[in-house]
Motif scaffolding. Structure first.
Motif, PDB file in Angstrom:
ATOM      1  N   LYS A   7      38.120  63.878  49.853  1.00  0.00           N
ATOM      2  CA  LYS A   7      37.484  62.615  50.217  1.00  0.00           C
ATOM      3  C   LYS A   7      37.008  61.949  48.940  1.00  0.00           C
ATOM      4  O   LYS A   7      36.569  62.601  48.024  1.00  0.00           O
ATOM      5  N   THR A   8      37.110  60.661  48.923  1.00  0.00           N
ATOM      6  CA  THR A   8      36.676  59.901  47.773  1.00  0.00           C
ATOM      7  C   THR A   8      35.570  58.978  48.228  1.00  0.00           C
ATOM      8  O   THR A   8      35.654  58.381  49.284  1.00  0.00           O
ATOM      9  N   GLY A   9      34.546  58.848  47.440  1.00  0.00           N
ATOM     10  CA  GLY A   9      33.458  57.963  47.819  1.00  0.00           C
ATOM     11  C   GLY A   9      32.682  57.544  46.595  1.00  0.00           C
ATOM     12  O   GLY A   9      33.031  57.850  45.465  1.00  0.00           O
ATOM     13  N   GLY A  10      31.619  56.845  46.829  1.00  0.00           N
ATOM     14  CA  GLY A  10      30.740  56.443  45.759  1.00  0.00           C
ATOM     15  C   GLY A  10      31.261  55.276  44.951  1.00  0.00           C
ATOM     16  O   GLY A  10      32.120  54.513  45.388  1.00  0.00           O
ATOM     17  N   TRP A  11      30.726  55.157  43.755  1.00  0.00           N
ATOM     18  CA  TRP A  11      31.020  54.014  42.885  1.00  0.00           C
ATOM     19  C   TRP A  11      32.469  53.960  42.452  1.00  0.00           C
ATOM     20  O   TRP A  11      33.051  52.894  42.357  1.00  0.00           O
ATOM     21  N   ARG A  12      33.054  55.105  42.173  1.00  0.00           N
ATOM     22  CA  ARG A  12      34.448  55.114  41.721  1.00  0.00           C
ATOM     23  C   ARG A  12      35.368  54.500  42.771  1.00  0.00           C
ATOM     24  O   ARG A  12      36.225  53.676  42.465  1.00  0.00           O
ATOM     25  N   TRP A  13      35.160  54.869  44.012  1.00  0.00           N
ATOM     26  CA  TRP A  13      35.990  54.329  45.073  1.00  0.00           C
ATOM     27  C   TRP A  13      35.720  52.847  45.282  1.00  0.00           C
ATOM     28  O   TRP A  13      36.634  52.064  45.486  1.00  0.00           O
ATOM     29  N   LEU A  14      34.465  52.447  45.207  1.00  0.00           N
ATOM     30  CA  LEU A  14      34.099  51.038  45.379  1.00  0.00           C
ATOM     31  C   LEU A  14      34.739  50.173  44.300  1.00  0.00           C
ATOM     32  O   LEU A  14      35.266  49.089  44.592  1.00  0.00           O
ATOM     33  N   ILE A  15      34.701  50.647  43.053  1.00  0.00           N
ATOM     34  CA  ILE A  15      35.328  49.907  41.954  1.00  0.00           C
ATOM     35  C   ILE A  15      36.839  49.852  42.150  1.00  0.00           C
ATOM     36  O   ILE A  15      37.468  48.805  41.959  1.00  0.00           O
ATOM     37  N   SER A  16      37.438  50.962  42.571  1.00  0.00           N
ATOM     38  CA  SER A  16      38.880  50.981  42.837  1.00  0.00           C
ATOM     39  C   SER A  16      39.240  49.995  43.941  1.00  0.00           C
ATOM     40  O   SER A  16      40.238  49.277  43.847  1.00  0.00           O
ATOM     41  N   ALA A  17      38.427  49.947  44.988  1.00  0.00           N
ATOM     42  CA  ALA A  17      38.685  49.022  46.090  1.00  0.00           C
ATOM     43  C   ALA A  17      38.584  47.579  45.613  1.00  0.00           C
ATOM     44  O   ALA A  17      39.403  46.730  46.002  1.00  0.00           O
ATOM     45  N   ALA A  18      37.622  47.271  44.766  1.00  0.00           N
ATOM     46  CA  ALA A  18      37.486  45.908  44.237  1.00  0.00           C
ATOM     47  C   ALA A  18      38.697  45.542  43.381  1.00  0.00           C
ATOM     48  O   ALA A  18      39.222  44.424  43.479  1.00  0.00           O
ATOM     49  N   VAL A  19      39.159  46.464  42.550  1.00  0.00           N
ATOM     50  CA  VAL A  19      40.321  46.199  41.698  1.00  0.00           C
ATOM     51  C   VAL A  19      41.568  45.976  42.557  1.00  0.00           C
ATOM     52  O   VAL A  19      42.327  45.027  42.329  1.00  0.00           O
ATOM     53  N   VAL A  20      41.777  46.832  43.547  1.00  0.00           N
ATOM     54  CA  VAL A  20      42.935  46.655  44.440  1.00  0.00           C
ATOM     55  C   VAL A  20      42.840  45.309  45.146  1.00  0.00           C
ATOM     56  O   VAL A  20      43.817  44.562  45.232  1.00  0.00           O
ATOM     57  N   GLY A  21      41.651  44.968  45.639  1.00  0.00           N
ATOM     58  CA  GLY A  21      41.466  43.688  46.317  1.00  0.00           C
ATOM     59  C   GLY A  21      41.797  42.505  45.433  1.00  0.00           C
ATOM     60  O   GLY A  21      42.510  41.583  45.846  1.00  0.00           O
ATOM     61  N   VAL A  22      41.310  42.522  44.212  1.00  0.00           N
ATOM     62  CA  VAL A  22      41.580  41.409  43.290  1.00  0.00           C
ATOM     63  C   VAL A  22      43.060  41.338  42.947  1.00  0.00           C
ATOM     64  O   VAL A  22      43.658  40.259  42.964  1.00  0.00           O
ATOM     65  N   LEU A  23      43.674  42.475  42.655  1.00  0.00           N
ATOM     66  CA  LEU A  23      45.096  42.476  42.288  1.00  0.00           C
ATOM     67  C   LEU A  23      45.990  42.026  43.437  1.00  0.00           C
ATOM     68  O   LEU A  23      46.983  41.329  43.217  1.00  0.00           O
ATOM     69  N   VAL A  24      45.628  42.400  44.653  1.00  0.00           N
ATOM     70  CA  VAL A  24      46.448  42.035  45.803  1.00  0.00           C
ATOM     71  C   VAL A  24      46.246  40.572  46.177  1.00  0.00           C
ATOM     72  O   VAL A  24      47.187  39.858  46.507  1.00  0.00           O
ATOM     73  N   LEU A  25      44.999  40.090  46.128  1.00  0.00           N
ATOM     74  CA  LEU A  25      44.700  38.737  46.608  1.00  0.00           C
ATOM     75  C   LEU A  25      44.881  37.646  45.557  1.00  0.00           C
ATOM     76  O   LEU A  25      45.079  36.484  45.913  1.00  0.00           O
ATOM     77  N   ALA A  26      44.817  37.988  44.276  1.00  0.00           N
ATOM     78  CA  ALA A  26      44.884  36.973  43.219  1.00  0.00           C
ATOM     79  C   ALA A  26      46.134  36.087  43.299  1.00  0.00           C
ATOM     80  O   ALA A  26      46.017  34.863  43.184  1.00  0.00           O
ATOM     81  N   PRO A  27      47.319  36.646  43.504  1.00  0.00           N
ATOM     82  CA  PRO A  27      48.495  35.758  43.568  1.00  0.00           C
ATOM     83  C   PRO A  27      48.413  34.743  44.711  1.00  0.00           C
ATOM     84  O   PRO A  27      48.930  33.636  44.599  1.00  0.00           O
ATOM     85  N   TYR A  28      47.781  35.116  45.802  1.00  0.00           N
ATOM     86  CA  TYR A  28      47.675  34.213  46.951  1.00  0.00           C
ATOM     87  C   TYR A  28      46.548  33.199  46.766  1.00  0.00           C
ATOM     88  O   TYR A  28      46.565  32.146  47.372  1.00  0.00           O
ATOM     89  N   GLY A  29      45.570  33.539  45.935  1.00  0.00           N
ATOM     90  CA  GLY A  29      44.440  32.646  45.698  1.00  0.00           C
ATOM     91  C   GLY A  29      44.833  31.334  45.056  1.00  0.00           C
ATOM     92  O   GLY A  29      44.140  30.329  45.198  1.00  0.00           O
ATOM     93  N   VAL A  30      45.954  31.315  44.367  1.00  0.00           N
ATOM     94  CA  VAL A  30      46.447  30.086  43.745  1.00  0.00           C
ATOM     95  C   VAL A  30      46.643  29.005  44.802  1.00  0.00           C
ATOM     96  O   VAL A  30      46.412  27.824  44.558  1.00  0.00           O
ATOM     97  N   ARG A  31      47.032  29.408  45.987  1.00  0.00           N
ATOM     98  CA  ARG A  31      47.283  28.461  47.084  1.00  0.00           C
ATOM     99  C   ARG A  31      46.034  27.661  47.451  1.00  0.00           C
ATOM    100  O   ARG A  31      46.132  26.538  47.931  1.00  0.00           O
ATOM    101  N   LEU A  32      44.868  28.214  47.196  1.00  0.00           N
ATOM    102  CA  LEU A  32      43.626  27.513  47.534  1.00  0.00           C
ATOM    103  C   LEU A  32      43.433  26.261  46.691  1.00  0.00           C
ATOM    104  O   LEU A  32      42.678  25.373  47.071  1.00  0.00           O
ATOM    105  N   GLY A  33      44.120  26.171  45.574  1.00  0.00           N
ATOM    106  CA  GLY A  33      44.009  25.008  44.695  1.00  0.00           C
ATOM    107  C   GLY A  33      44.744  23.778  45.193  1.00  0.00           C
ATOM    108  O   GLY A  33      44.482  22.674  44.734  1.00  0.00           O
ATOM    109  N   TRP A  34      45.679  23.928  46.111  1.00  0.00           N
ATOM    110  CA  TRP A  34      46.417  22.779  46.642  1.00  0.00           C
ATOM    111  C   TRP A  34      46.525  22.887  48.162  1.00  0.00           C
ATOM    112  O   TRP A  34      47.559  23.184  48.718  1.00  0.00           O
ATOM    113  N   PRO A  35      45.394  22.639  48.842  1.00  0.00           N
ATOM    114  CA  PRO A  35      45.378  22.736  50.304  1.00  0.00           C
ATOM    115  C   PRO A  35      46.239  21.665  50.963  1.00  0.00           C
ATOM    116  O   PRO A  35      46.389  20.561  50.436  1.00  0.00           O
ATOM    117  N   SER A  36      46.820  22.014  52.091  1.00  0.00           N
ATOM    118  CA  SER A  36      47.659  21.069  52.813  1.00  0.00           C
ATOM    119  C   SER A  36      47.749  21.471  54.277  1.00  0.00           C
ATOM    120  O   SER A  36      47.362  22.570  54.656  1.00  0.00           O
TER     121      SER A  36
END
Length: 169
Positions: A7-36
């Motif tokens: 089992k993984t927990g604590g700060w290490r897992w939280l930081i890993s989850a934040a990094v995965v979230g940013v890496l996965v969502l960043a390419p899609y975040g560009v779309r927020l700059g040109w709403p339509s």
């Protein structure tokens, strides 16, 4: 949990989850700059403006019955304050938010099945790499399918007690 389950927990897992979230969502975040809005999106807004909420929740849109998406559309229109000029930004954000909700549901469902935090992060990373999400983030009407996927994943994750299928070392 069975003895020996990693089992993984604590700060290490939280930081890993934040990094995965940013890496996965960043390419899609560009779309927020040109709403339509696109044709289906405009039809949805027209329905929200002319039908009561009860009708939106029980009537199909094209051939799809999607009450949750209808509720999100209604809430988005309320956030716009009834101004069509604000609608592209609000509905683009709503389509973008479907992605982290669905990926979070995926991670939770995998964690519930395996009991492994690292495995759930891997599932989120792999799930977020799909090119299919490009259409969802670009087209609000397409996000209804991802909202439905999120609901299915929550139901799947809730179907079993936590860690029932966890592997024992």
């Amino acid at each position: 949990m069975a003895e020996g389950v990693v089992k993984t927990g604590g700060w290490r897992w939280l930081i890993s989850a934040a990094v995965v979230g940013v890496l996965v969502l960043a390419p899609y975040g560009v779309r927020l700059g040109w709403p339509s809005l696109y044709a289906d999106d405009v039809v949805r807004i027209a329905q929200v403006r002319t039908w009561p909420l009860v009708e939106i929740l029980r009537r199909p849109f094209n051939e799809h019955l999607a009450p949750v998406h209808g509720l999100i559309t209604w809430a988005g229109w309320e956030l716009c304050g009834g101004r069509l000029t604000a609608a592209p930004r609000v509905f683009t954000w709503a389509s973008f938010l479907a992605l982290p909700v669905a990926l979070g549901a995926l991670g939770w469902a995998v964690w519930r099945r395996t009991g492994w935090g690292d495995v759930s992060l891997g599932a989120v990373a792999l799930g977020g790499l799909s090119w299919l999400y490009l259409d969802v983030v670009a087209n609000y009407s397409g996000s209804g399918f991802v909202w439905a996927l999120a609901g299915a994943l929550v139901a799947f994750g809730a179907a079993e007690p936590a860690g029932r299928w966890a592997w024992v070392a």
